[in-house]
Structure formats: structure tokens, C-alpha cells
Design a protein around this motif. Structure first.
Motif, PDB file in Angstrom:
ATOM      1  N   GLN A  23       0.828  -1.205   0.000  1.00 45.28           N
ATOM      2  CA  GLN A  23       0.000   0.000   0.000  1.00 45.28           C
ATOM      3  C   GLN A  23       0.861   1.253   0.000  1.00 45.28           C
ATOM      4  O   GLN A  23       1.947   1.280   0.550  1.00 45.28           O
ATOM      5  CB  GLN A  23      -0.925   0.019   1.216  1.00 45.28           C
ATOM      6  CG  GLN A  23      -2.010  -0.993   1.150  1.00 45.28           C
ATOM      7  CD  GLN A  23      -2.933  -0.924   2.351  1.00 45.28           C
ATOM      8  OE1 GLN A  23      -2.889   0.021   3.120  1.00 45.28           O
ATOM      9  NE2 GLN A  23      -3.752  -1.930   2.508  1.00 45.28           N
ATOM     10  N   LYS A  24       0.311   2.291  -0.612  1.00 47.76           N
ATOM     11  CA  LYS A  24       0.988   3.578  -0.643  1.00 47.76           C
ATOM     12  C   LYS A  24       0.748   4.301   0.677  1.00 47.76           C
ATOM     13  O   LYS A  24      -0.343   4.242   1.234  1.00 47.76           O
ATOM     14  CB  LYS A  24       0.441   4.414  -1.797  1.00 47.76           C
ATOM     15  CG  LYS A  24       1.176   5.724  -2.009  1.00 47.76           C
ATOM     16  CD  LYS A  24       0.773   6.411  -3.301  1.00 47.76           C
ATOM     17  CE  LYS A  24      -0.707   6.658  -3.372  1.00 47.76           C
ATOM     18  NZ  LYS A  24      -1.095   7.526  -4.475  1.00 47.76           N
ATOM     19  N   SER A  25       1.768   4.987   1.151  1.00 50.31           N
ATOM     20  CA  SER A  25       1.655   5.720   2.404  1.00 50.31           C
ATOM     21  C   SER A  25       0.627   6.833   2.274  1.00 50.31           C
ATOM     22  O   SER A  25       0.612   7.576   1.301  1.00 50.31           O
ATOM     23  CB  SER A  25       3.011   6.309   2.785  1.00 50.31           C
ATOM     24  OG  SER A  25       2.900   7.084   3.934  1.00 50.31           O
ATOM     25  N   LYS A  26      -0.235   6.956   3.274  1.00 50.35           N
ATOM     26  CA  LYS A  26      -1.289   7.965   3.226  1.00 50.35           C
ATOM     27  C   LYS A  26      -0.952   9.209   4.043  1.00 50.35           C
ATOM     28  O   LYS A  26      -1.697  10.162   4.067  1.00 50.35           O
ATOM     29  CB  LYS A  26      -2.601   7.358   3.714  1.00 50.35           C
ATOM     30  CG  LYS A  26      -3.132   6.313   2.765  1.00 50.35           C
ATOM     31  CD  LYS A  26      -4.447   5.777   3.251  1.00 50.35           C
ATOM     32  CE  LYS A  26      -5.071   4.805   2.309  1.00 50.35           C
ATOM     33  NZ  LYS A  26      -4.230   3.746   1.826  1.00 50.35           N
ATOM     34  N   GLN A  28       2.081  12.188   5.407  1.00 49.90           N
ATOM     35  CA  GLN A  28       3.314  12.853   5.023  1.00 49.90           C
ATOM     36  C   GLN A  28       4.136  13.176   6.262  1.00 49.90           C
ATOM     37  O   GLN A  28       4.790  14.194   6.332  1.00 49.90           O
ATOM     38  CB  GLN A  28       2.998  14.125   4.263  1.00 49.90           C
ATOM     39  CG  GLN A  28       2.236  13.858   2.989  1.00 49.90           C
ATOM     40  CD  GLN A  28       1.761  15.137   2.344  1.00 49.90           C
ATOM     41  OE1 GLN A  28       1.965  16.224   2.869  1.00 49.90           O
ATOM     42  NE2 GLN A  28       1.123  15.003   1.205  1.00 49.90           N
ATOM     43  N   ASP A  50      -5.255   1.157  -4.800  1.00 48.91           N
ATOM     44  CA  ASP A  50      -5.281   1.506  -3.373  1.00 48.91           C
ATOM     45  C   ASP A  50      -6.568   1.031  -2.705  1.00 48.91           C
ATOM     46  O   ASP A  50      -6.541   0.529  -1.585  1.00 48.91           O
ATOM     47  CB  ASP A  50      -5.131   3.015  -3.179  1.00 48.91           C
ATOM     48  CG  ASP A  50      -3.730   3.500  -3.480  1.00 48.91           C
ATOM     49  OD1 ASP A  50      -2.795   2.671  -3.406  1.00 48.91           O
ATOM     50  OD2 ASP A  50      -3.566   4.683  -3.796  1.00 48.91           O
TER      51      ASP A  50
END
Length: 78
Positions: A23-26, A28, A50
């Protein structure tokens, strides 16, 4: 029976780890919820891959939890 469940839990754990890592980091970082990243954090919806990975994570985690509880109950009874 217990050995089969142990192998299933192990395979499921590896799959769950793979799905979470894919999964892509949500976020920052620590300041995303306080600063300019808030609209990205709360305003966007997951799409495509996603969304699929997110749903797959939920499904795999529920199956993992149920199998772990069943395995724990079986091991406790002997």
C-alpha cells in the motif's frame, strides 16, 4: 487439524504483510494532520489499486483474527 490451521495462519500472515507493505503511504509525516497536508489526508478517496489493497487488508485481517482465535481455542482444549 491444528497443523493445517497453523500453516493457514502462517500463509495468511505472510499475505497480510505483503498487502500492507504494497500500500501507498497515506501520511506525510507527523505534521500532515496539522498543516497543509490535511486536505490530502481527509479529502481524498482511495481509487484503483489503493482501494483494492485497502479492502483486501480488511478481509485478510478479519480472516486472520478468526483463524487465530479458533486455533487458540483448539490448542487450549488439549
Amino acid at each position: 487439524m491444528i497443523t493445517v490451521l497453523e500453516v493457514l495462519v502462517f500463509i495468511l500472515a505472510l499475505c497480510l504483510i505483503g498487502v500492507v507493505v504494497a500500500q501507498k503511504s497515506k501520511s506525510q509525516g507527523m505534521g500532515a494532520g496539522f498543516g497543509g497536508g490535511a486536505e490530502d489526508l481527509f479529502g481524498s478517496r482511495a481509487r484503483g489499486m489503493d482501494a483494492l489493497l485497502s479492502k483486501l487488508t480488511i478481509i485478510l485481517s478479519i480472516i486472520f483474527a478468526v483463524l487465530t482465535l479458533v486455533l487458540g481455542g483448539l490448542m487450549n482444549s488439549y
